[in-house]
Scaffold this motif. Structure first.
Motif, PDB file in Angstrom:
ATOM      1  N   ALA A 476       0.752  -1.159   0.091  1.00  0.00           N
ATOM      2  CA  ALA A 476       0.080  -0.044  -0.016  1.00  0.00           C
ATOM      3  C   ALA A 476       0.861   1.363   0.062  1.00  0.00           C
ATOM      4  O   ALA A 476       2.060   1.138   0.268  1.00  0.00           O
ATOM      5  N   ASP A 477       0.096   2.322  -0.118  1.00  0.00           N
ATOM      6  CA  ASP A 477       1.119   3.793  -0.098  1.00  0.00           C
ATOM      7  C   ASP A 477       0.075   4.552   0.633  1.00  0.00           C
ATOM      8  O   ASP A 477      -1.123   4.713   0.846  1.00  0.00           O
ATOM      9  N   GLY A 478       0.797   5.749   1.024  1.00  0.00           N
ATOM     10  CA  GLY A 478      -0.101   6.949   1.538  1.00  0.00           C
ATOM     11  C   GLY A 478      -0.864   6.756   2.481  1.00  0.00           C
ATOM     12  O   GLY A 478      -0.435   6.141   3.549  1.00  0.00           O
ATOM     13  N   GLN A 479      -2.059   7.380   2.956  1.00  0.00           N
ATOM     14  CA  GLN A 479      -2.919   7.162   3.831  1.00  0.00           C
ATOM     15  C   GLN A 479      -3.317   5.746   4.082  1.00  0.00           C
ATOM     16  O   GLN A 479      -3.677   5.419   5.311  1.00  0.00           O
ATOM     17  N   GLU A 480      -3.447   4.790   3.031  1.00  0.00           N
ATOM     18  CA  GLU A 480      -3.859   3.528   3.493  1.00  0.00           C
ATOM     19  C   GLU A 480      -2.886   2.576   4.220  1.00  0.00           C
ATOM     20  O   GLU A 480      -3.092   2.012   4.882  1.00  0.00           O
ATOM     21  N   ARG A 481      -1.404   2.976   4.080  1.00  0.00           N
ATOM     22  CA  ARG A 481      -0.450   2.361   4.851  1.00  0.00           C
ATOM     23  C   ARG A 481      -0.718   2.923   6.073  1.00  0.00           C
ATOM     24  O   ARG A 481      -0.822   1.886   7.102  1.00  0.00           O
ATOM     25  N   TYR A 482      -1.107   3.878   6.539  1.00  0.00           N
ATOM     26  CA  TYR A 482      -1.098   4.440   7.775  1.00  0.00           C
ATOM     27  C   TYR A 482      -2.494   3.661   8.666  1.00  0.00           C
ATOM     28  O   TYR A 482      -2.346   3.266   9.589  1.00  0.00           O
ATOM     29  N   ARG A 483      -3.599   3.576   7.746  1.00  0.00           N
ATOM     30  CA  ARG A 483      -4.676   3.043   8.036  1.00  0.00           C
ATOM     31  C   ARG A 483      -4.509   1.513   8.576  1.00  0.00           C
ATOM     32  O   ARG A 483      -5.101   1.077   9.689  1.00  0.00           O
ATOM     33  N   ILE A 484      -3.715   0.648   7.672  1.00  0.00           N
ATOM     34  CA  ILE A 484      -3.670  -0.426   7.838  1.00  0.00           C
ATOM     35  C   ILE A 484      -2.654  -0.611   9.301  1.00  0.00           C
ATOM     36  O   ILE A 484      -2.940  -1.726  10.156  1.00  0.00           O
ATOM     37  N   ALA A 485      -1.679   0.112   9.372  1.00  0.00           N
ATOM     38  CA  ALA A 485      -0.747   0.044  10.422  1.00  0.00           C
ATOM     39  C   ALA A 485      -1.555   0.392  11.801  1.00  0.00           C
ATOM     40  O   ALA A 485      -1.465  -0.411  12.838  1.00  0.00           O
ATOM     41  N   ALA A 486      -2.424   1.324  11.771  1.00  0.00           N
ATOM     42  CA  ALA A 486      -3.198   1.645  12.933  1.00  0.00           C
ATOM     43  C   ALA A 486      -4.247   0.590  13.298  1.00  0.00           C
ATOM     44  O   ALA A 486      -4.335   0.490  14.580  1.00  0.00           O
ATOM     45  N   LYS A 487      -4.561  -0.208  12.221  1.00  0.00           N
ATOM     46  CA  LYS A 487      -5.679  -1.444  12.764  1.00  0.00           C
ATOM     47  C   LYS A 487      -5.097  -2.566  12.879  1.00  0.00           C
ATOM     48  O   LYS A 487      -5.505  -3.796  12.833  1.00  0.00           O
ATOM     49  N   ASN A 488      -3.520  -2.719  13.103  1.00  0.00           N
ATOM     50  CA  ASN A 488      -2.771  -4.010  13.590  1.00  0.00           C
ATOM     51  C   ASN A 488      -3.390  -4.891  14.169  1.00  0.00           C
ATOM     52  O   ASN A 488      -3.695  -4.314  15.502  1.00  0.00           O
ATOM     53  N   ARG A 489      -3.825  -5.994  14.104  1.00  0.00           N
ATOM     54  CA  ARG A 489      -4.591  -6.850  14.893  1.00  0.00           C
ATOM     55  C   ARG A 489      -3.688  -7.255  16.112  1.00  0.00           C
ATOM     56  O   ARG A 489      -4.260  -7.852  17.112  1.00  0.00           O
ATOM     57  N   GLY A 490      -2.409  -7.232  15.910  1.00  0.00           N
ATOM     58  CA  GLY A 490      -1.545  -7.533  17.013  1.00  0.00           C
ATOM     59  C   GLY A 490      -1.986  -6.426  18.075  1.00  0.00           C
ATOM     60  O   GLY A 490      -1.496  -7.019  19.325  1.00  0.00           O
ATOM     61  N   LYS A 491      -2.331  -5.525  18.091  1.00  0.00           N
ATOM     62  CA  LYS A 491      -2.640  -4.554  19.087  1.00  0.00           C
ATOM     63  C   LYS A 491      -3.580  -5.028  20.361  1.00  0.00           C
ATOM     64  O   LYS A 491      -3.639  -4.619  21.292  1.00  0.00           O
ATOM     65  N   VAL A 492      -4.611  -5.786  19.461  1.00  0.00           N
ATOM     66  CA  VAL A 492      -5.641  -6.450  20.375  1.00  0.00           C
ATOM     67  C   VAL A 492      -5.087  -7.299  21.619  1.00  0.00           C
ATOM     68  O   VAL A 492      -5.319  -7.253  22.594  1.00  0.00           O
ATOM     69  N   ASP A 493      -4.013  -8.217  21.232  1.00  0.00           N
ATOM     70  CA  ASP A 493      -3.379  -9.040  22.052  1.00  0.00           C
ATOM     71  C   ASP A 493      -2.333  -8.079  23.117  1.00  0.00           C
ATOM     72  O   ASP A 493      -2.538  -8.375  24.317  1.00  0.00           O
ATOM     73  N   ASP A 494      -1.960  -6.917  22.765  1.00  0.00           N
ATOM     74  CA  ASP A 494      -1.329  -6.082  23.637  1.00  0.00           C
ATOM     75  C   ASP A 494      -2.214  -5.439  24.468  1.00  0.00           C
ATOM     76  O   ASP A 494      -1.954  -5.007  25.754  1.00  0.00           O
TER      77      ASP A 494
END
Length: 646
Positions: A476-494
């Motif tokens: 991805a690029d631009g804003q889409e990259r940010y959105r994907i990183a923000a919604k990283n499912r690994g954050k649920v475990d943390d």
């Protein structure tokens, strides 16, 4: 060792010939006793030399060189200090006699102030409360982490709004704070003081507004170059212009941007009298805020969340004693204001009204939303009433095109409230031209005094929890990259890990995306509070949280401003790192209350732009005195055990 060194002489030095000594004696004989006393070396002078040399142990020659005094004078002065017990001397086999303070810890414990006039900066190490209070009257705390000293910057706007009636009293405050006179800095401050007194708005005896200049030159070279027929009708004299009705705010903004703040001395209507008694005691710093407001009749209370800006605003309402309009960003905040005014002042419920999408009440004290107050079909209700005070809560919104229409409402007194009057579009100066100058206390002082708990902030770099998301991010690029990183499912475990590590904490989990909020809420089996949540449901959830009937909520951006959660002691920011610095302040501020032990965790996907966003968003909090740690999470919910303080 020679007798010469043992007696305090440095290697290679010798006494002056008798005739030179006699000549020196003749030159100093004309000095008065007071002059000789003032010229005497002090322990503070020794510390200055020590800091310049970068070591606590000095030779007499080093002291003489650093302080630019004769070697003989340095030796005699050091012997005098030794006689008073301030320094000790030590003879070394291969070196000259060295001197050091009797109490070495004094080097680290003492307050030190260093002035950089060209940069207009003041660096203070271990400032006491008096020094901070004096500095706050003419300087801005730019960096308060304390590790490299507290860095104050003297900006034009700090001088323009200094709470002094004359430059002489301001200069006296500067000298008290700095412990010295800095002629170059004072000259610049004097020039800014003069700029702040070149223009003023007054009311003509026939009722219209006049712009007055101190001289024909300043009117012609500044005001008449910046203003046109949109702002003024015509000149009245060489130093006066007839102002068009409704253009006062624009004139103040344009001249402020040109470096000439306008003194507003108009005879504005003060509204009907409304006696208000405050039924809660103000803290000392809140009383100072109110006093500063009372001197100028306008201003912006700036302080961290939890510092009691709302209570201080009620103190300002009591001082004004007139009908008051409070403008807020949301109906939730309007309700909270109404409840607080009823609880903490002598006003009765029938004197307090709310005007927004849910209610339409105009009363002696009215709380309205910015959006409603700016709408043409409602504005006449507010314009027709003469307000003694207009309060702009969360006033960092005021420069925006939607909100600034509300600033056209005129009153004798105007007050803004903000934890973070910064804007990503750099229009924050408009806040102070539209509302008033900043009034506040540095955050570190409130932390140390225990009025506000300093939260512990930790940035956690979380690994990807889903290989598919990692691959999507890479392509991805631009804003889409940010959105994907923000919604990283690994954050649920943390998030789960952090909540289990603090089982007794009342926690808020912040997200920027509705889909992510719903997923987190489902995984944690808790409600998700967002803009889609009906107002009555939102109110119920918040009340349950306040009453300790609920200890966990997932919240969208709706929680960034206008929701008071006084018992929250844990905040987890799962996404939102691409937001503003103000958003970072608001989210961290949800834990800033007098009770200690507050924690804020900011989750960023490791190896993505979120890392930089996290640092940038929170760096201004570090400058305000908060400690920010960084932690790398190796696997979901586990850290590598290393951290680094910023």
């Amino acid at each position: 060792m020679t007798d010469e060194r043992a007696s305090g002489e440095t290697g290679g030095e010798s006494h002056q010939p008798d005739d030179q000594a006699a000549e020196a004696d003749d030159e100093t004989a004309e000095e008065t006793e007071d002059e000789r006393e003032d010229d005497r070396l002090t322990l503070a002078d020794f510390h200055d030399a020590s800091q310049e040399a970068g070591r606590p142990v000095l030779t007499a020659a080093a002291v003489a060189r650093t302080l630019e005094i004769p070697s003989e004078k340095a030796r005699d002065a050091l012997a005098d200090l030794a006689g008073r017990g301030d320094v000790e001397r030590l003879s070394v086999e291969t070196d000259p006699v060295v001197w050091y303070p009797s109490e070495l810890e004094d080097l680290t414990d003492r307050e030190r102030v260093v002035v950089f006039p060209k940069r207009r900066e003041v660096i203070v190490d271990r400032p006491d409360q008096f020094t901070r209070a004096q500095l706050s009257q003419f300087a801005h705390l730019a960096d308060g982490n304390g590790e490299q000293g507290y860095r104050y910057v003297v900006r034009p706007e700090d001088i323009w709004q200094a709470p002094h009636d004359s430059f002489d009293t301001l200069a006296r405050t500067m000298r008290q704070a700095l412990g010295q006179r800095s002629e170059a800095l004072e000259d610049w401050v004097h020039s800014q003081w003069d700029r702040a007194h070149q223009f003023r708005l007054t009311t003509h005896e026939e009722g219209y507004t006049v712009l007055e200049a101190k001289s024909p030159e300043i009117m012609g070279n500044v005001a008449r170059q910046k203003l046109d027929e949109e702002h003024v009708h015509a000149p009245i004299s060489d130093t006066e212009d007839w102002v068009r009705e409704g253009s006062e705010a624009a004139i103040k903004r344009l001249l402020y941007e040109a470096g000439y703040p306008v003194q507003d001395h108009r005879d504005l209507e003060s509204g009907e009298d409304l006696p208000i008694d405050l039924e809660i005691s103000l803290r000392d710093y809140q009383r100072t805020w109110v006093d500063r407001f009372a001197e100028g009749g306008e201003g912006v209370f700036v302080g961290p969340p939890g510092s009691g800006k709302t209570i201080a605003a009620m103190g300002a309402m009591a001082h004004v004693g007139g009908e008051t309009l409070v403008l807020v960003p949301s109906r939730d905040l309007a309700r909270q204001w109404a409840d607080a005014i009823e609880e903490y002042t002598s006003l009765e419920p029938h004197q307090i009204g709310q005007y927004h999408g849910g209610r339409k009440q105009v009363r002696p004290v009215t709380i309205a939303t910015y959006q409603i107050a700016g709408m043409d079909r409602h504005r006449s209700l507010f314009d027709d009433r003469e307000w003694g005070l207009v309060v702009f809560d969360e006033c960092q919104h005021v420069p925006s095109d939607v909100y600034r229409r509300s600033t056209h409402l005129q009153s004798r007194h105007r007050l803004g409230l903000s934890a973070s009057p910064i804007r990503e579009d750099d229009r924050q100066t408009e806040i102070f031209t539209l509302v008033g100058p900043p009034i506040g206390t540095d955050w570190e002082a409130l932390f140390e005094a225990g009025f506000v708990a300093e939260p512990e902030l930790e940035i956690r770099y979380v690994p990807w929890g889903d290989e598919g998301q990692r691959n999507a991010y890479a392509s991805a690029d631009g804003q889409e990259r940010y959105r994907i990183a923000a919604k990283n499912r690994g954050k649920v475990d943390d998030v789960r890990y952090l909540l289990s590590a603090h089982p007794d904490a009342k926690a808020l989990v912040f997200v920027d995306y509705l889909e992510q909020g719903r997923d987190l809420a489902a995984a944690l089996d808790v409600p998700f509070l967002s803009g889609e949540t009906p107002h009555h449901e939102r109110r119920r959830l918040l009340e349950e949280f306040r009453r300790n009937e609920r200890d966990l909520l997932v919240i969208s951006r709706v929680g960034d401003e206008g929701i008071d959660l006084p018992t929250a002691d844990l905040a987890i920011v799962a996404s939102g790192l691409g937001g503003s610095r103000r958003q970072g302040t608001q989210r961290a501020g949800r834990t800033m209350r007098p009770a200690g032990g507050a924690l804020v965790y900011v989750l960023a996907t490791r190896g993505t732009r979120e890392e930089d966003f996290a640092r940038k968003q929170l760096q201004h909090l570090g400058r305000k005195g908060m400690t920010i740690r960084e932690q790398t999470v190796e696997t979901s919910g586990e850290s590598d055990g290393s951290d680094a303080d910023e």
